[in-house]
Scaffold this motif. Structure first.
Motif, PDB file in Angstrom:
ATOM      1  N   ILE A 146      13.645  43.831  48.937  1.00 12.44           N
ATOM      2  CA  ILE A 146      14.826  43.887  49.793  1.00 12.44           C
ATOM      3  C   ILE A 146      14.621  44.968  50.867  1.00 12.44           C
ATOM      4  O   ILE A 146      14.992  44.791  52.033  1.00 12.44           O
ATOM      5  CB  ILE A 146      16.104  44.140  48.951  1.00 12.44           C
ATOM      6  CG1 ILE A 146      16.275  42.981  47.958  1.00 12.44           C
ATOM      7  CG2 ILE A 146      17.338  44.284  49.842  1.00 12.44           C
ATOM      8  CD1 ILE A 146      17.433  43.089  46.999  1.00 12.44           C
ATOM      9  N   GLY A 147      13.953  46.055  50.461  1.00 14.21           N
ATOM     10  CA  GLY A 147      13.589  47.101  51.437  1.00 14.21           C
ATOM     11  C   GLY A 147      12.685  46.530  52.519  1.00 14.21           C
ATOM     12  O   GLY A 147      12.875  46.770  53.716  1.00 14.21           O
ATOM     13  N   GLU A 157      27.247  39.982  58.364  1.00 14.49           N
ATOM     14  CA  GLU A 157      27.084  41.262  57.654  1.00 14.49           C
ATOM     15  C   GLU A 157      25.909  42.068  58.212  1.00 14.49           C
ATOM     16  O   GLU A 157      25.894  43.292  58.127  1.00 14.49           O
ATOM     17  CB  GLU A 157      26.858  41.051  56.146  1.00 14.49           C
ATOM     18  CG  GLU A 157      27.966  40.337  55.412  1.00 14.49           C
ATOM     19  CD  GLU A 157      29.242  41.172  55.269  1.00 14.49           C
ATOM     20  OE1 GLU A 157      29.291  42.314  55.748  1.00 14.49           O
ATOM     21  OE2 GLU A 157      30.204  40.632  54.690  1.00 14.49           O
ATOM     22  N   ILE A 158      24.914  41.363  58.752  1.00 16.62           N
ATOM     23  CA  ILE A 158      23.765  42.087  59.323  1.00 16.62           C
ATOM     24  C   ILE A 158      23.842  42.088  60.854  1.00 16.62           C
ATOM     25  O   ILE A 158      22.855  42.341  61.544  1.00 16.62           O
ATOM     26  CB  ILE A 158      22.413  41.515  58.812  1.00 16.62           C
ATOM     27  CG1 ILE A 158      22.386  39.984  58.908  1.00 16.62           C
ATOM     28  CG2 ILE A 158      22.116  41.980  57.403  1.00 16.62           C
ATOM     29  CD1 ILE A 158      21.045  39.369  58.558  1.00 16.62           C
ATOM     30  N   LYS A 159      25.053  41.802  61.338  1.00 18.25           N
ATOM     31  CA  LYS A 159      25.366  41.885  62.780  1.00 18.25           C
ATOM     32  C   LYS A 159      24.477  40.974  63.631  1.00 18.25           C
ATOM     33  O   LYS A 159      24.030  41.353  64.715  1.00 18.25           O
ATOM     34  CB  LYS A 159      25.269  43.340  63.302  1.00 18.25           C
ATOM     35  CG  LYS A 159      25.793  44.413  62.376  1.00 18.25           C
ATOM     36  CD  LYS A 159      27.307  44.455  62.347  1.00 18.25           C
ATOM     37  CE  LYS A 159      27.826  45.506  61.394  1.00 18.25           C
ATOM     38  NZ  LYS A 159      28.756  45.047  60.404  1.00 18.25           N
ATOM     39  N   LEU A 160      24.190  39.794  63.105  1.00 15.10           N
ATOM     40  CA  LEU A 160      23.416  38.811  63.877  1.00 15.10           C
ATOM     41  C   LEU A 160      24.183  37.486  63.918  1.00 15.10           C
ATOM     42  O   LEU A 160      25.021  37.229  63.052  1.00 15.10           O
ATOM     43  CB  LEU A 160      22.052  38.564  63.217  1.00 15.10           C
ATOM     44  CG  LEU A 160      20.998  39.681  63.293  1.00 15.10           C
ATOM     45  CD1 LEU A 160      19.773  39.304  62.470  1.00 15.10           C
ATOM     46  CD2 LEU A 160      20.585  39.970  64.733  1.00 15.10           C
ATOM     47  N   LEU A 176      13.521  51.816  56.782  1.00 20.11           N
ATOM     48  CA  LEU A 176      13.570  52.385  58.136  1.00 20.11           C
ATOM     49  C   LEU A 176      14.993  52.728  58.553  1.00 20.11           C
ATOM     50  O   LEU A 176      15.232  53.721  59.226  1.00 20.11           O
ATOM     51  CB  LEU A 176      12.982  51.385  59.153  1.00 20.11           C
ATOM     52  CG  LEU A 176      11.509  51.005  58.944  1.00 20.11           C
ATOM     53  CD1 LEU A 176      11.109  49.875  59.894  1.00 20.11           C
ATOM     54  CD2 LEU A 176      10.620  52.223  59.168  1.00 20.11           C
ATOM     55  N   ASP A 177      15.939  51.876  58.140  1.00 22.41           N
ATOM     56  CA  ASP A 177      17.322  52.082  58.568  1.00 22.41           C
ATOM     57  C   ASP A 177      18.233  51.795  57.363  1.00 22.41           C
ATOM     58  O   ASP A 177      18.412  50.636  56.976  1.00 22.41           O
ATOM     59  CB  ASP A 177      17.604  51.107  59.747  1.00 22.41           C
ATOM     60  CG  ASP A 177      19.050  51.139  60.192  1.00 22.41           C
ATOM     61  OD1 ASP A 177      19.874  51.851  59.580  1.00 22.41           O
ATOM     62  OD2 ASP A 177      19.368  50.421  61.161  1.00 22.41           O
ATOM     63  N   LYS A 213      21.858  48.651  53.549  1.00 16.86           N
ATOM     64  CA  LYS A 213      23.157  48.468  52.876  1.00 16.86           C
ATOM     65  C   LYS A 213      23.833  47.176  53.311  1.00 16.86           C
ATOM     66  O   LYS A 213      24.384  46.434  52.498  1.00 16.86           O
ATOM     67  CB  LYS A 213      24.073  49.661  53.175  1.00 16.86           C
ATOM     68  CG  LYS A 213      23.717  50.849  52.312  1.00 16.86           C
ATOM     69  CD  LYS A 213      24.638  52.020  52.545  1.00 16.86           C
ATOM     70  CE  LYS A 213      24.043  53.258  51.879  1.00 16.86           C
ATOM     71  NZ  LYS A 213      24.541  54.502  52.441  1.00 16.86           N
ATOM     72  N   ASN A 214      23.789  46.908  54.625  1.00 13.03           N
ATOM     73  CA  ASN A 214      24.399  45.662  55.124  1.00 13.03           C
ATOM     74  C   ASN A 214      23.694  44.441  54.543  1.00 13.03           C
ATOM     75  O   ASN A 214      24.311  43.435  54.192  1.00 13.03           O
ATOM     76  CB  ASN A 214      24.332  45.598  56.658  1.00 13.03           C
ATOM     77  CG  ASN A 214      25.250  46.622  57.302  1.00 13.03           C
ATOM     78  OD1 ASN A 214      26.136  47.164  56.655  1.00 13.03           O
ATOM     79  ND2 ASN A 214      25.028  46.902  58.573  1.00 13.03           N
TER      80      ASN A 214
END
Ligand code: SAM
Length: 275
Positions: free
Chosen positions: A263-264, A230-233, A200-201, A206-207
């Protein structure tokens, strides 16, 4: 890695990865695998002394060569005189807009120091390409072609295999080059494909790859908590995410065992969680 004087007293630049292919058998192998015909327009990165360029120019309709080192002009002039279907672009390949050039195949003995950025630049080209036959450092090639649950498998494997089929064609020994590099090399084929799973994103994907493979031997849950930034959380949000989706995803699986499509899936769950 490659540092010596060549036959024309041009000092090969180590920084530019100037190990020139001398063994004609490997030149032939690359040309055969590229399956060229006189409709093909080929991109080559790095002219060197023009050994590969000349063979490409004999069969293809047109060859574009991007070369950074103007000291190689003497070889360029010799090639162009004999093969007018060759155009040299004196530039850093990483700075050239690849969509501004019309080519359908890529054949190159790459400067190894730009292996990763140039490969992603090829894969991200909007116009795509049919086939790329590329020489890499052997270890890098193994990581590109790596499958889950092997020691070569990592971020590079998943990211490249997301948009291309990767095949190792053969290992190439240092003796095939002059000067001899200290490492083995390999010829690899890349065939561009549409991804086999939906993401979806892509930025999140990638992150997530970066986050996971910083801890390839840990469980997915632990890797996510440890690389939450890395995943902004926050770590707290990751813990909440793991709890919320524990039925939908096996967070106890080890990172190196996760195939790309899993992973997707995980990236898509994170995208949903964030929205
Ligand atoms: N094709 C030749 C051969 O097979 O013998 C040369 C290959 S040699 C490994 C890599 C070549 O790429 C060198 O000629 C080097 O000057 C050139 N090169 C290095 N960095 C480059 C860059 N960023 N952009 C374009 N060419 C570059």
């Amino acid at each position: 890695m490659c540092d010596s004087m060549n036959s024309n007293s041009h000092k090969n630049s180590k920084k530019l990865g100037q190990c020139f292919l001398k063994d004609k058998n490997f030149v032939k192998k690359a040309i055969n695998r590229a399956n060229l015909n006189n409709d093909d327009i080929v991109l080559e990165i790095g002219l060197g002394e023009g050994v590969l360029t000349k063979e490409l120019a004999k069969v293809a309709k047109k060859v574009y060569v991007i070369e950074l080192d103007k000291r190689l002009e003497i070889f360029a002039n010799e090639v162009i005189k004999e093969y007018p279907n060759v155009s040299i672009i004196w530039e850093d390949a990483l700075k050239v807009d690849l969509d501004s050039l019309d080519f359908n195949k890529i054949v190159a003995n790459l400067p190894y120091q730009i292996s990763s950025p140039i490969t992603f630049k090829f894969l991200e080209r909007k116009k795509g390409f049919d086939l790329a036959i590329l020489m890499y450092q052997y270890e890098f090639a193994k990581r590109m072609a790596g499958k889950e649950d092997t020691k070569e498998y990592g971020r590079l494997s998943v990211a490249v295999q997301y948009s291309a089929d990767v095949k190792m064609i053969c290992k190439v020994p240092p003796t095939a080059f002059s000067p001899k590099p200290k490492v083995d090399s390999a010829i690899v084929s890349l065939v561009k494909k549409n991804p086999e799973y939906d993401v979806l994103d892509e930025k999140m994907f990638k992150n997530l790859l970066k986050a996971l493979f910083q801890h390839r031997n840990k469980t997915v849950g632990k890797a996510l908590v440890n690389s939450a930034h890395e995943i902004k959380l926050s770590r707290e949000s990751v813990k909440q995410f793991v709890e919320e989706y524990s039925e939908a995803f096996d967070f106890k699986e080890r990172v190196f065992k996760l195939p790309g499509f899993k992973i997707g899936e995980l990236a898509n769950l994170l995208t949903k969680f964030n929205s």
